[in-house]
Structures are given as C-alpha cells and as structure tokens.
Scaffold this active site. Structure first.
Site, PDB file in Angstrom:
ATOM      1  CG  ASN A 171      15.165   6.145   9.605  1.00  0.00           C
ATOM      2  OD1 ASN A 171      16.219   5.899   9.055  1.00  0.00           O
ATOM      3  ND2 ASN A 171      14.939   7.283  10.254  1.00  0.00           N
ATOM      4  CG  HIS A 199      15.585   7.955   0.980  1.00  0.00           C
ATOM      5  ND1 HIS A 199      16.863   7.447   0.946  1.00  0.00           N
ATOM      6  CD2 HIS A 199      15.356   8.321   2.270  1.00  0.00           C
ATOM      7  CE1 HIS A 199      17.399   7.532   2.164  1.00  0.00           C
ATOM      8  NE2 HIS A 199      16.501   8.041   2.974  1.00  0.00           N
ATOM      9  CE  LYS A 251      -4.366   1.452   0.398  1.00  0.00           C
ATOM     10  NZ  LYS A 251      -5.082   1.153   1.647  1.00  0.00           N
ATOM     11  CG  HIS A 252      -0.221   4.770   0.023  1.00  0.00           C
ATOM     12  ND1 HIS A 252      -0.806   5.344  -1.076  1.00  0.00           N
ATOM     13  CD2 HIS A 252      -1.182   4.728   0.982  1.00  0.00           C
ATOM     14  CE1 HIS A 252      -2.071   5.633  -0.810  1.00  0.00           C
ATOM     15  NE2 HIS A 252      -2.322   5.269   0.434  1.00  0.00           N
TER      16      HIS A 252
END
Length: 538
Positions: free
Chosen positions: A432, A538, A289-290
């Site tokens: 993180n 990232h 999800k996302h």
C-alpha cells in the site's frame, strides 16, 4: 502419426565435410567461410550469402545446384527442399536413412551456419504490418531447428561470436566437431528460434489487439551473466527483449562497476518514475532504494530538484539510485557525489558532469538518450510457480484523468499541482502506498505495508525524521497534500494523513465506504479529488 525411436550411438566426433551458410547478418562470414574452405570443407550457400562468398573469391556452390530447383516467389522458397532438410536431418549411422540418401541423391550437411531476418529490429523501428510480415523468416528457422535437432551429427552455428570457437574446435580435433560443442550450439539455436517466434507472436498479438492469446511466449537475449541474483546463493542473468524503450536495458554505461541484479531492478524503477516528468516543463530527480522512491522532487534546476529529493529521506538515499529527467550538469553532479550513490541514470550528461563523476570510479553512470514514454503500451511479466502472470504496462498518466472533486472544499491551484505530483510518484511506490508532498517535492513516503493506515503513519514518521535532519522547527508535512495509490477502505488512513498536516488528498475512490471517507475529509476541512484509476504495484 507414430513417433519412431532410433536408438543409435551418438558419435563423439563428426568430420565436417560440407557446410551450408545462409545468413542475414554477414559479420565475419567471409573469414569464417575461408577458414572452413582452407580446412577442406565444401561450401554451399544461398542468395546474398552466396554472392558475398563468390565475390570474395571463394569456391562455393549455389543452393539451387543442390536442390535442382531455382529460387521462386521472390526467394521465399529456396531451402524448403528434401535435398536440404534430408542432408541436415539424416542419421548417418542408420542404414535406412543412408539408403534413402543414396536413392535420392542427398548429400549430408555437417555444419549449418545461419542467422535470421532482423524481424525484431524491423518492427521495433515501427514497421507497418506488411513489412513486419515480410520480415518473418521461414527457411532460416526451419534449417536451424533441423540442424539443432540432429546435433548428433550436425554442428549448428547461429551467432557470429561463435565462429572462432568452431574453427578452434575443428583444429583441436583434426577437422572433426566434438559432441560437447554440438550440444552447446544446439541449445543456443533452439533458444534463438524460440525467442524469435516469441517476438513474432507477441507482435501479431499487439497488431491484432489480442490481450490474451491462447499461448504467450516470452523470449530474450542474454546481455550479461550476473555475479548472483538478489542474494549471493542465487544465480542470475540479464536478458534483453529488443524493446526500444529508453532505460537501463538500452542505456550506455559510461563508467563504473558492472551492474548487479538489484542495481538493474532499482535503476529501472528509478528511470521509469522520473520519466513521468516532462523535461520541457520541469527538472526532476528521483532517488530510489530497494525499488521504492525515498525522495522525488521537481525544481528550477536539477541541483535544486536533487536537494529537495534528498531532503525527504537522506538516510535511505545512502547507497541509492539517482535518476534525472534532463541532461546531467556539473552543479547536480557535484551534489550527487557528496554521498555514496550506486548508479546515476539520465538521458545525457555534459563533459563537466562526467569529469566530476569520473572521480568516483565505482559509481555507475548510465545515459539513455531519452526518457521512457509513460503512456506507451508494453507487457509486464511476472513468474509464479507453474506459470506466468502477464499484463499490460501501467501506462495511466494523471494528466489524462478526469479528476473529480468530491468534498465541500476544492483544492487550491497549488494543492492541485501537488496532488498531481504526488499521484505520479504514488504510481511507482509499492502498495500500500502513501505519498506526502509539498511544493513539488515528496516530504514522506510510506510503502509496501499490509494496511494503508500503517503506510500513512510510516510516511509521517519518516517526514518527522527528515524535518529533524534538515534542522527545521515546523514539520515538512504541515500544509502538504497526500496521495494514495488505491482507495481508503476506512477513514483512519485519511485521518492519519490529516493529523500529519495534510490539507488535500488524491485517491482513486471506489470503496464501499467512500461516503464515510468523504464525510471525514469534509469534517477535517480537507479537499479531496478522485482519479477513478488505481496504481497497485506489487
């Protein structure tokens, strides 16, 4: 050399009297050439294209009749001649250009139809160096660029999909090509040669092991214009690079709505993650999800793996992406369709599973034909204002690492298996990243936080929610292991994991305070292994 500016009016319509056709992909060529010939256009052609047109009974002139020079060097040199490029580049309304054409017997070329040697396809199939070089087209791009530069007078056609459009426009304008068409096709031509050159330069960089060439080109082919991007006010398109890597870009969509920008991004993340798990060893399922995993698990079957993955975060899984590392079967399909799912992606699916999925008309089913190789090299490109960040794909695999036990207690065999599992997953969690896992399944995931201790706490909190949702009395994290994508800068994140119930930890190491973190692990009775490799994402 001075650049001379020729300020001449651009004609809105240009008669098409002579066409040069030189294509590798001959799809639709005969019909297109016949349509041009039927409209009184003189045909000139080269090599295999000339033979195909002649064999089809069309009146066509060989390029050597235009140049007065035979093909030489195995066809490497046949169109690089003033008679060709003068015909493509001449400004028809310029007296000096016309005088030069007359003096040298050059006839204008009003339409150029060409496509290039299939360099991308050849190297994607693993061609050796010599074969790759031989499939670099020179004459094709040169003629394409010349025709596109002179689109004020020349119509350049590089895509068989445009043949019908060109004929329709000629019919609409009495055999003349309109400037709007010529501009549009020139844009397409320059984009094609740019992508072609990008493929060549990136291949050469890879062959020469040149990580950072002085110029880096990135090219792609439009696969789909999207309704919008991440948000409705953003326009977006999906481009494919030609990389032969199983995944969302190469998959076959069996059913369902068109994929959105976010669907493609999330599905790619899901399939790259599940490809970390060898299908010959285990069944594995990832729910995304996302772009973050909300549940990942191994199992004796895909159904079992899905149920364990869903247990980790059943709330976030709603409207998510499900990726599987083996052929989708009916038992797994029946479980997946019980909640709203956007996309299912798998290497294959059996007929019974596809029948079950078919009942959910909007559910997308993508079949890739295989898994992505997590060890394969590749480029990862990210745009920033005014530039591109380019790096190698993160192809580090935990099974290839030399794991170092740094605590007084070594992990048990089960803990070690779970540590490797958790680190595989952590590689695909936004930094993180903290991943709690037990018995080959995630039980808590903390992603994308500004501090590692926050990720640890969020993962623990979500694990408690999952425990409650599953109707269990004992926290899912009791006796689990924990993986961190990067080192613990302080012991607080590690201690949060211990408080949640973790008994072993895997992390890259490399902090100035590693000794403090190791001491804290020993005091808490934890086993800790260091990987020496981090997985920032990232």
């Amino acid at each position: 050399m001075a650049i001379v500016s020729k300020s001449v009016p651009v004609p809105p319509l240009v008669p098409v009297k002579r066409a040069l056709l030189s294509v590798f992909d001959k799809t639709g060529l005969i019909d297109f050439a016949k349509a041009l010939s039927d409209r009184g256009v003189e045909l000139v052609s080269t090599g295999g294209s000339y033979k195909a047109l002649r064999d089809a009974g069309l009146a066509v002139m060989d390029i050597s009749e235009v140049t007065g020079f035979p093909e030489i060097m195995d066809g490497r040199v046949k169109t690089l001649h003033p008679a060709v490029h003068g015909g493509l580049l001449s400004i028809r309304d310029d007296a000096d250009h016309q005088a030069a054409m007359s003096a040298h017997g050059i006839t204008g070329i009003d339409l150029f139809c060409g496509n290039l040697y299939p360099f991308e396809d050849v190297v994607a199939k693993g061609a050796d160096y010599a074969t790759g070089v031989e499939n670099i087209d020179i004459g094709g791009p040169a003629m394409t660029r010349a025709a596109a530069k002179n689109h004020a007078y020349v119509t350049v056609v590089t895509d068989p999909a445009d043949y019908e459009l060109v004929i329709a426009e000629l019919d609409k304008h009495n055999g003349q090509s309109p400037i709007e068409l010529r501009k549009k096709l020139a844009l397409k031509a320059f984009a094609r040669t740019a992508a072609y050159d990008a493929a060549v330069s990136n291949w050469l960089a890879d062959q020469l092991d040149e990580a950072n060439p002085a110029h880096r080109a990135v090219g792609g082919k439009l696969a789909e214009v999207m309704r919008y991007g991440e948000n409705p006010h953003q326009s977006a398109g999906f481009y494919t690079t030609g990389e032969v890597r199983p995944g969302v870009a190469t998959a076959r969509q069996i059913q369902g709505k068109t994929l959105s920008y976010n669907n493609i991004n999330d599905t790619d993340a899901a399939f790259e993650l599940v490809s970390e798990f060898d299908p010959a060893r285990t069944s594995a399922v990832a729910i995304i999800k996302h772009a973050n995993p909300c549940g990942v698990a191994e199992g004796k079957s895909l159904k079992e793996a899905y149920e364990l993955a869903l247990r980790c975060d059943p709330v976030s899984a709603f409207g998510g992406i499900v990726a599987l590392n083996q052929k989708l079967d009916a038992a797994a399909a029946e479980e997946i369709v019980k909640i709203f799912t956007e996309v299912i992606i798998a290497p294959e699916a059996d007929e019974a599973a596809m029948e079950i999925i078919a009942a959910k008309k909007n559910l997308r089913l993508l079949l890739t034909g295989g898994l992505a190789d997590p060890r394969a090299k590749g480029l990862f490109v990210k745009s920033v204002a005014g530039g591109l960040l380019v790096q190698n794909r993160d192809n580090g695999v935990v099974d290839d690492l030399d794991l170092k036990v740094v605590t007084k207690r070594a992990p048990t065999a089960q803990e070690l298996a779970d540590l490797k599992f958790a680190f595989r997953v952590a590689k695909h969690v936004k930094s993180n990243a903290i991943v709690y896992a037990k018995d080959g399944a995630t039980v808590g995931v903390g992603a994308g936080q500004m501090s590692r201790v926050d990720s640890a706490r969020i993962a623990a909190r979500k694990a408690l929610d999952a425990t409650e949702a599953a109707g269990l009395t004992e926290a899912l994290t009791k006796g689990c292991v924990v993986a961190s994508d990067a080192f613990f800068p302080f012991a607080d994140g590690l201690l949060s994991a211990a408080e949640a119930g973790a008994t072993a930890v895997i992390q890259p190491g490399g902090s100035m305070r590693d000794d403090e973190v190791i001491a804290a692990a020993d005091e808490a009775g934890l086993a800790m292994v260091l990987t020496g490799m981090r997985h920032f994402r990232h």
